[in-house]
Motif scaffolding. Structure first.
Motif, PDB file in Angstrom:
ATOM      1  N   THR A 146       0.839  -1.191   0.000  1.00 42.16           N
ATOM      2  CA  THR A 146       0.000   0.000   0.000  1.00 42.16           C
ATOM      3  C   THR A 146       0.877   1.245   0.000  1.00 42.16           C
ATOM      4  O   THR A 146       2.069   1.176   0.259  1.00 42.16           O
ATOM      5  CB  THR A 146      -0.917   0.036   1.238  1.00 42.16           C
ATOM      6  OG1 THR A 146      -0.108   0.021   2.419  1.00 42.16           O
ATOM      7  CG2 THR A 146      -1.864  -1.159   1.247  1.00 42.16           C
ATOM      8  N   ALA A 147       0.256   2.355  -0.289  1.00 43.58           N
ATOM      9  CA  ALA A 147       0.936   3.650  -0.237  1.00 43.58           C
ATOM     10  C   ALA A 147      -0.082   4.686   0.206  1.00 43.58           C
ATOM     11  O   ALA A 147      -1.286   4.518  -0.038  1.00 43.58           O
ATOM     12  CB  ALA A 147       1.510   4.017  -1.608  1.00 43.58           C
ATOM     13  N   PRO A 148       0.344   5.753   0.886  1.00 39.76           N
ATOM     14  CA  PRO A 148      -0.596   6.809   1.281  1.00 39.76           C
ATOM     15  C   PRO A 148      -1.340   7.363   0.077  1.00 39.76           C
ATOM     16  O   PRO A 148      -0.758   7.543  -0.999  1.00 39.76           O
ATOM     17  CB  PRO A 148       0.316   7.873   1.914  1.00 39.76           C
ATOM     18  CG  PRO A 148       1.539   7.121   2.344  1.00 39.76           C
ATOM     19  CD  PRO A 148       1.715   6.025   1.339  1.00 39.76           C
ATOM     20  N   ASP A 149      -2.637   7.623   0.243  1.00 42.91           N
ATOM     21  CA  ASP A 149      -3.453   8.100  -0.868  1.00 42.91           C
ATOM     22  C   ASP A 149      -2.900   9.368  -1.490  1.00 42.91           C
ATOM     23  O   ASP A 149      -3.001   9.573  -2.705  1.00 42.91           O
ATOM     24  CB  ASP A 149      -4.896   8.340  -0.402  1.00 42.91           C
ATOM     25  CG  ASP A 149      -5.608   7.036  -0.062  1.00 42.91           C
ATOM     26  OD1 ASP A 149      -5.142   5.972  -0.516  1.00 42.91           O
ATOM     27  OD2 ASP A 149      -6.631   7.088   0.661  1.00 42.91           O
ATOM     28  N   ASP A 150      -2.296  10.243  -0.664  1.00 40.71           N
ATOM     29  CA  ASP A 150      -1.803  11.508  -1.204  1.00 40.71           C
ATOM     30  C   ASP A 150      -0.519  11.347  -2.007  1.00 40.71           C
ATOM     31  O   ASP A 150      -0.021  12.301  -2.595  1.00 40.71           O
ATOM     32  CB  ASP A 150      -1.611  12.545  -0.097  1.00 40.71           C
ATOM     33  CG  ASP A 150      -0.623  12.088   0.979  1.00 40.71           C
ATOM     34  OD1 ASP A 150      -0.136  10.939   0.896  1.00 40.71           O
ATOM     35  OD2 ASP A 150      -0.343  12.882   1.899  1.00 40.71           O
ATOM     36  N   GLU A 151       0.041  10.139  -2.023  1.00 40.92           N
ATOM     37  CA  GLU A 151       1.244   9.887  -2.819  1.00 40.92           C
ATOM     38  C   GLU A 151       0.914   9.234  -4.160  1.00 40.92           C
ATOM     39  O   GLU A 151       1.808   9.019  -4.977  1.00 40.92           O
ATOM     40  CB  GLU A 151       2.214   8.992  -2.044  1.00 40.92           C
ATOM     41  CG  GLU A 151       2.828   9.665  -0.821  1.00 40.92           C
ATOM     42  CD  GLU A 151       3.854   8.798  -0.132  1.00 40.92           C
ATOM     43  OE1 GLU A 151       4.183   7.722  -0.692  1.00 40.92           O
ATOM     44  OE2 GLU A 151       4.317   9.175   0.961  1.00 40.92           O
ATOM     45  N   LEU A 152      -0.357   8.892  -4.370  1.00 36.46           N
ATOM     46  CA  LEU A 152      -0.760   8.210  -5.590  1.00 36.46           C
ATOM     47  C   LEU A 152      -1.615   9.129  -6.460  1.00 36.46           C
ATOM     48  O   LEU A 152      -2.478   9.851  -5.959  1.00 36.46           O
ATOM     49  CB  LEU A 152      -1.561   6.943  -5.271  1.00 36.46           C
ATOM     50  CG  LEU A 152      -0.849   5.838  -4.492  1.00 36.46           C
ATOM     51  CD1 LEU A 152      -1.805   4.683  -4.232  1.00 36.46           C
ATOM     52  CD2 LEU A 152       0.388   5.352  -5.239  1.00 36.46           C
ATOM     53  N   GLY A 153      -1.364   9.084  -7.770  1.00 35.98           N
ATOM     54  CA  GLY A 153      -2.240   9.766  -8.698  1.00 35.98           C
ATOM     55  C   GLY A 153      -3.503   8.951  -8.915  1.00 35.98           C
ATOM     56  O   GLY A 153      -3.622   7.809  -8.470  1.00 35.98           O
TER      57      GLY A 153
END
Length: 335
Positions: A146-153
């Protein structure tokens, strides 16, 4: 109106000309496949584009007049795909001659031309590596992190969401993912590669070592440009260029970053604005700032004249001028 072949004048050159000339234009691209596309620029931004040709989850997010993040992202991916077109034709018209026809669906956007060109050049350079890294469209994609939502386009988030869902007999293949999301193969692979680089997905049969350090740093520079942190982006690219002076990819990206920075400066200063010394500096100033004051010592000058008289480069002159204005050492007024 201007027409030409992309083989002799690539899309990069067309957009850079429109940006440098501050032209508000409609650019139409005719592909050899017959699928056309267009975009409209205004004040160095792409403000509208044609709808993506492929329908799917992303293109269904909102309407052209009120696009959601998915539709906007899909439209931008379609524009980036155009940089790979080398055999089509382009037509460039002033928007006063031709805006969107009433029957055309125009996706509203706000994409700086400088960012689009820089990102397009980066994707153009990256495509041969991506094509060899992911040669099999039947390869399955699996979410592993997973990755933080604000790091994903929006595209990356949609890929990760679909990769977590059961799909037929297992996880989706790359080809199935294209159809579900409504992306081209090139758009899907560039975003899958980014997710793989940060450990969010794995792809069957993908070659190891998906990204090198230079590609990662160039990605970081692209993010900085998108956030209008031009000086920081230029610092990253100059560092790369110092270690690899022959890297034409980095050199082109640095040039485009500086153009975008120059455009941002001229958004604050008109060439006809008059600059005069307001007060002497109360403390030591840099040699660049002093050079600008020396050019103003005899009389007030316009911004345009100052950039010609200054011993500094145009960008450095404007940055020094903005610094001195913030300190109250110079004042700038309309002509």
């Amino acid at each position: 109106m201007l027409r030409g072949d992309l083989a002799t004048m690539p899309l990069t050159d067309v957009l850079q000309w429109a940006e440098a000339a501050r032209r508000n234009v409609r650019i139409e691209i005719e592909r050899e496949s017959g699928l056309g596309a267009w975009m409209i620029t205004h004040e160095r931004e792409v403000i509208a584009s044609s709808m993506p040709h492929v329908r799917g989850v992303l293109a269904s997010d909102g309407t052209p007049d009120a696009p959601g993040p998915g539709l906007r992202a899909a439209a931008i991916e379609s524009l980036l795909d155009l940089f790979l077109e080398t055999q089509g034709r382009f037509t460039l018209r002033d928007v006063s001659e031709s805006g969107p026809a009433s029957s055309e669906a125009a996706v509203k956007l706000a994409v700086p031309l400088g960012f689009l060109v820089m990102e397009g050049l980066r994707q153009l350079d990256e495509w041969p590596r991506l094509a060899s890294t992911y040669p099999d469209d039947a390869a399955r994609l699996r979410a592993i992190g997973t990755a933080p939502d604000d790091e994903l386009g929006a595209v990356q988030a949609a890929i990760l969401e679909q990769a977590r869902r059961p799909f037929g007999s297992g996880t989706p293949t790359l080809a199935e993912m294209q159809l579900v999301l409504g992306l081209s193969r090139t758009a899907l692979l560039r975003r899958v590669d980014e997710l793989r680089a940060i450990g969010c997905v794995e792809v069957e049969g993908a070659l190891p070592g998906a990204r090198d350090l230079a590609a990662t740093l160039i990605d970081q520079a692209a993010v900085l440009v998108r956030e209008e942190q031009f000086a920081e982006a230029a610092h990253v690219l100059r560092s790369l260029l110092a270690s690899s002076p022959a890297d034409t990819r980095v050199r082109r990206l640095l040039e485009q970053t500086e153009r975008a920075h120059l455009a941002a400066c001229y958004a604050q200063l008109a060439k006809t604005d008059v600059v005069r010394i307001a007060r002497p500096p109360s403390s030591a100033i840099s040699s660049a700032d002093q050079a600008l004051l020396d050019a103003l010592a005899q009389k007030p000058r316009s911004v345009a004249a100052l950039t010609l008289l200054s011993p500094l480069r145009e960008l450095e002159t404007l940055l020094a001028l903005i610094r001195l204005r913030k300190k109250g050492i110079v004042e700038v007024s309309p002509a």
